[in-house]
Enzyme design. Sequence first.
Site, PDB file in Angstrom:
ATOM      1  N   TYR A  96      54.835 -40.489 -35.775  1.00  0.00           N
ATOM      2  CA  TYR A  96      55.525 -41.546 -36.515  1.00  0.00           C
ATOM      3  C   TYR A  96      54.860 -42.896 -36.293  1.00  0.00           C
ATOM      4  O   TYR A  96      54.868 -43.753 -37.178  1.00  0.00           O
ATOM      5  CB  TYR A  96      56.998 -41.598 -36.114  1.00  0.00           C
ATOM      6  CG  TYR A  96      57.847 -40.535 -36.778  1.00  0.00           C
ATOM      7  CD1 TYR A  96      58.383 -40.738 -38.043  1.00  0.00           C
ATOM      8  CD2 TYR A  96      58.087 -39.311 -36.155  1.00  0.00           C
ATOM      9  CE1 TYR A  96      59.149 -39.770 -38.663  1.00  0.00           C
ATOM     10  CE2 TYR A  96      58.856 -38.332 -36.764  1.00  0.00           C
ATOM     11  CZ  TYR A  96      59.383 -38.565 -38.013  1.00  0.00           C
ATOM     12  OH  TYR A  96      60.129 -37.588 -38.631  1.00  0.00           O
TER      13      TYR A  96
ATOM     14  N   GLU B 154      65.175 -34.014 -35.264  1.00  0.00           N
ATOM     15  CA  GLU B 154      64.069 -33.097 -34.984  1.00  0.00           C
ATOM     16  C   GLU B 154      64.048 -32.655 -33.527  1.00  0.00           C
ATOM     17  O   GLU B 154      63.776 -31.488 -33.222  1.00  0.00           O
ATOM     18  CB  GLU B 154      62.750 -33.756 -35.395  1.00  0.00           C
ATOM     19  CG  GLU B 154      62.627 -33.887 -36.909  1.00  0.00           C
ATOM     20  CD  GLU B 154      61.567 -34.884 -37.350  1.00  0.00           C
ATOM     21  OE1 GLU B 154      60.724 -35.269 -36.504  1.00  0.00           O
ATOM     22  OE2 GLU B 154      61.591 -35.295 -38.529  1.00  0.00           O
TER      23      GLU B 154
END
Length: 388
Positions: free
Chosen positions: A82, A124
């Site tokens: 990310y 996640e």
Amino acid sequence: MGGAIGDITPLFYQKMFAAHPELLSDLFNRGNQANGSQRQALAGSIAAFATALIATPDSRPDALLARIAHKHVSVGISNDQYRIVHEHLFAAIVEVLGEAVTPEVAAAWDEVYWLMANALTAIEDRLRDESAAAQGLDPADLWRPYTVVARYQETDDVTTYLVRPADGKPLPPAKPGQYVSVRAELPDGARQIRQYSLSGAPDGALQFSVKRATAEIAGGPDGEVSNHLQETLRAGDVLHLAPPFGDVALAEGDGPVLLASAGIGNTPLTAMLAGLAAAGSTRRVVTVHGDRDQLSHAFRADLTQLTAKLPNAAAHVFYERPLGDWPADRTGLVDLSTVEIPAGTTAYLCGPLPFLRAVRGQLLAAGVPAADIHYEVFGPDLWLGQDA
């Protein structure tokens, strides 16, 4: 930024892959990058999340986030990536928008990005931990070797594979409607990942089906992984799979169910039908499928056999160009106005986007609430953010 997202996303991917070429060879789908669908999906998800924040600042679009999170965990996206995305996405934003990116604008979009990223990583992490605990694995690496124990030709371009864990450990938990990620090692050394729906519920094995993908435009490339698997994968071979994931799975209950599909979209719905038959379900089950003709209809025999095992099930099949004698009211595209839809129905849809949009509209017109209509789409979800 919203109006320029179509210019920002291709530049973002260009910058990221230049800095991290391994992401293109071993993580991102090269076909979806070539045809532009991945960047459309990224643009849609960011726009949808930002729109949801504006509309309801105190809540999060849970359905949107769950869909993305399941796909991310399935292909092995890590939390660290990310930051890589953030770096190159914001570099692309600055390059495209220039002086329009004031400190205030940059701070606002930075907040949107990290709100979305942090919400996704929380989901996640939970998905990874749950799957790892169920299999006795390290959450950082959910890939396992599987041996192909059987291969069946469903149609000229659809092949079904049955696989069992090569490590001798139990199968991972799976729900009808979910998918597995398959990591294929291609001749050029790339390890491309593709997701395939579970298409049945055999004892002691996972079953997934692969349709040979052809070029979407004349002269374009055929699907490199689907063709590679069909040409090379045989019984006895070993390949690596991630455990089943997917947010569209058959929910428990006793209410009526509608399973509507088109083409190879019937793979997850065939698994749902098999699960209902294996459980001896007495639920009212209506299956609707659309295809080109009888020869292109994968799992045609399964549909007949599984429907016969359920006491309250009916199947309706539409062929665009049927071979031989075929009822006139079942020729053409799927038309739910000719199908009785029981009150209280929960619907599951899978197929191309035009089919999904058409069938969803027919269901809404028939009085099925939007919240009771669930869909799965193969490849990047270009419907993200729409009320579906």
